[in-house]
Design an enzyme around this catalytic site. Sequence first.
Site, PDB file in Angstrom:
ATOM      1  CB  THR A   1     -20.072  31.604  26.298  1.00  0.00           C
ATOM      2  OG1 THR A   1     -18.742  32.036  26.285  1.00  0.00           O
ATOM      3  CG2 THR A   1     -19.791  30.053  26.930  1.00  0.00           C
TER       4      THR A   1
ATOM      5  CD  GLU B   1     -13.515  24.745  27.296  1.00  0.00           C
ATOM      6  OE1 GLU B   1     -14.273  24.584  26.250  1.00  0.00           O
ATOM      7  OE2 GLU B   1     -12.507  25.479  27.246  1.00  0.00           O
TER       8      GLU B   1
ATOM      9  CD  GLU C   1     -13.338  34.227  21.511  1.00  0.00           C
ATOM     10  OE1 GLU C   1     -12.613  34.104  20.405  1.00  0.00           O
ATOM     11  OE2 GLU C   1     -13.810  33.328  22.234  1.00  0.00           O
TER      12      GLU C   1
ATOM     13  CG  ASP D   1     -13.935  34.507  28.608  1.00  0.00           C
ATOM     14  OD1 ASP D   1     -14.281  33.725  29.503  1.00  0.00           O
ATOM     15  OD2 ASP D   1     -13.610  34.084  27.330  1.00  0.00           O
TER      16      ASP D   1
ATOM     17  CD  GLU E   1      -5.017  32.783  22.884  1.00  0.00           C
ATOM     18  OE1 GLU E   1      -5.780  32.914  21.756  1.00  0.00           O
ATOM     19  OE2 GLU E   1      -5.870  32.415  23.985  1.00  0.00           O
TER      20      GLU E   1
HETATM   21  C1  DMJ Z   1     -15.027  29.010  22.982  1.00  0.00           C
HETATM   22  O1  DMJ Z   1     -14.996  27.745  23.394  1.00  0.00           O
HETATM   23  C2  DMJ Z   1     -16.088  29.901  24.171  1.00  0.00           C
HETATM   24  O2  DMJ Z   1     -16.531  31.042  23.391  1.00  0.00           O
HETATM   25  C3  DMJ Z   1     -15.426  30.312  25.311  1.00  0.00           C
HETATM   26  O3  DMJ Z   1     -16.224  31.046  26.260  1.00  0.00           O
HETATM   27  C4  DMJ Z   1     -14.161  30.866  25.151  1.00  0.00           C
HETATM   28  N1  DMJ Z   1     -13.536  30.775  24.093  1.00  0.00           N
HETATM   29  C5  DMJ Z   1     -13.739  29.886  23.168  1.00  0.00           C
HETATM   30  C6  DMJ Z   1     -13.441  29.944  21.745  1.00  0.00           C
HETATM   31  O4  DMJ Z   1     -12.280  30.881  21.595  1.00  0.00           O
END
Ligand code: DMJ
Length: 574
Positions: A470, A133, A387, A273, A366
């Site tokens: 991401t 994170e 997303e 993912d 979710e």
């Molecule tokens: C984000 O922090 C990033 O996209 C992460 O890869 C997974 N998804 C969250 C938000 O949903």
Amino acid sequence: MLPRKSVTWVLLFLFIFFNLSTSQSDPRWAAKKRRLRNKVRTMFYHAYDNYMIHAFPHDELKPLSKSFTDSLSELGNLKLEHLPQDYNGSALTLIESLSSLVIMGNNTEFESAVGWLSENLTFDVDARVNLFECNIRVLGGLVSAHLLATDSTDRLGQGVYKNQLLTLAEDLGKRFLPAFNTPTGLPYAWINLKYGVVENETTETSTSGCGSLILEMGALSRLTGDPKYESAALRSLRKLWSMRSSLNLLGTTLDVSTGDWIEYSSGIGAGVDSFYEYLYKAHILFGKEEFWRMFHSAYIAVQKYFRHGPWYHEADMRTGKATYWQLTSLQAFWPGLQVLVGDIAAANSSHREFFYVWNKFGVLPERYLLDHQMLHPTEKYYPLRPEFAESTFYLYQATKDPWYIEVGESIVNSLNLYTKVEGGFASIRDVTTMQLEDHQHSFFLAETCKYLYLLFDDSFLVEQNYVFTTEGHPLPVLSSWQDRLPDTYIHSNWTSLKTEKEARRTSAMSKQVCPSTTLNSWECAGQQIESACHIPDVHSDHRCLTDEECGVDSTNCRRRSCSMAGYCGLWLFI
Ligand code: DMJ
């Protein structure tokens, strides 16, 4: 009766007419996009201003109580343990907002945010943070903002910027490194920013935690000239890849000290993912064939073992047998990745199903149990995730189909209807009652608002080719960062340079870089362009009837082909 030839012409005429009349060049669509763009801008500033008033410099806003949370150390659901009493947070939401401010053209606020961070941000705190994170949100936010602050557009006043964000990013990168000090090279999931890995730290982590570091740490290495960040991330990624099963599948969780899998079941959602996402995006950013080969095998395995029509279930990495039949909100990024690959028909069909679920509940829950057609009893929440908006943006970029503008409009309407409160935007605790939760996640500003904005206004993408991390932070695709591409992919394809007009028409997904080894060749010499091998598809909406109507791909100099569904893309063996 019309002769068959005439029927074909009539159909062709109707097809062209329909496309033109609904295309973005239609002034009604342009006006609609402008109106929606402005609506998204208002949403962003409602979230941002409330954060700045009620929560800054703490991490995130609690929009119902108009207070704050220092969530960086709690991300991943573990509690903060060691923060000093007077800790004021790491201004997480401000860092996450930097690139969005630039995309929305607010250079003044960008400059003042950069100024504040330069003077006040410190990572020398006794805080245990989640490496993944912290990497995607903080390191990614800083590195991206540094690149935006130093590009050719002079966003910041002269002499204001002296690489302060890069200095902060480097300091943070150094604090990440002890996490990689394991027998396998796979990093611990948690790290104390001041003291490194603490005693008895858990050795359990996720596939994303080991495989989604290469963009940010690679960029940090390229910018500082110090290879150690990229090397650590690469070693971890290679080790992870070596742990795949004979079916080219991976699990979801693993032990970093032994390199053994803990959870053998996996899919394309939580915990995995961004691993897939980074294999392909790392190939775009660094031009390494190795990443393309990994991605290609992994992608085929996903389509073979997880896909069921438009849906993706989970499967056991050892047998390929289906395990959990669940749709999760995080999976909605997949169609966006498929657009980058050129698998537009598959992307479109999944996207439609996600939209069906979005409409059914008003937002995406979710977790939804596909086999029982019901919500997961404890995961009925919607924390403002990006997303679905992200995939909608990519699909619109690739097809220019106004349908995606309509989808974007309904996302904007739902967010305003259900989640907007006086103090910002609140997460939804339960999509069946629309009961709210007191949390505005930083990714709402970094991603949700950004992708919606870019869906309606992509002017940011016109002059430069970007990869989005991401967490939605843009990294420019630079020729100097590209490894050599194999000759077979280059020379025969280098038939034309983009004209000024073509360059303007192209976007993030259709511009290209000159591989660095060829920069001095006559094709690129002296040109103010980032591409030489790119040849645009004949039709700007990427539709085609034959391979001849497809050009050479923007991102890796491969020739595109026409799919069964009539779209140009990198179809290869997919
Ligand atoms: C984000 O922090 C990033 O996209 C992460 O890869 C997974 N998804 C969250 C938000 O949903």
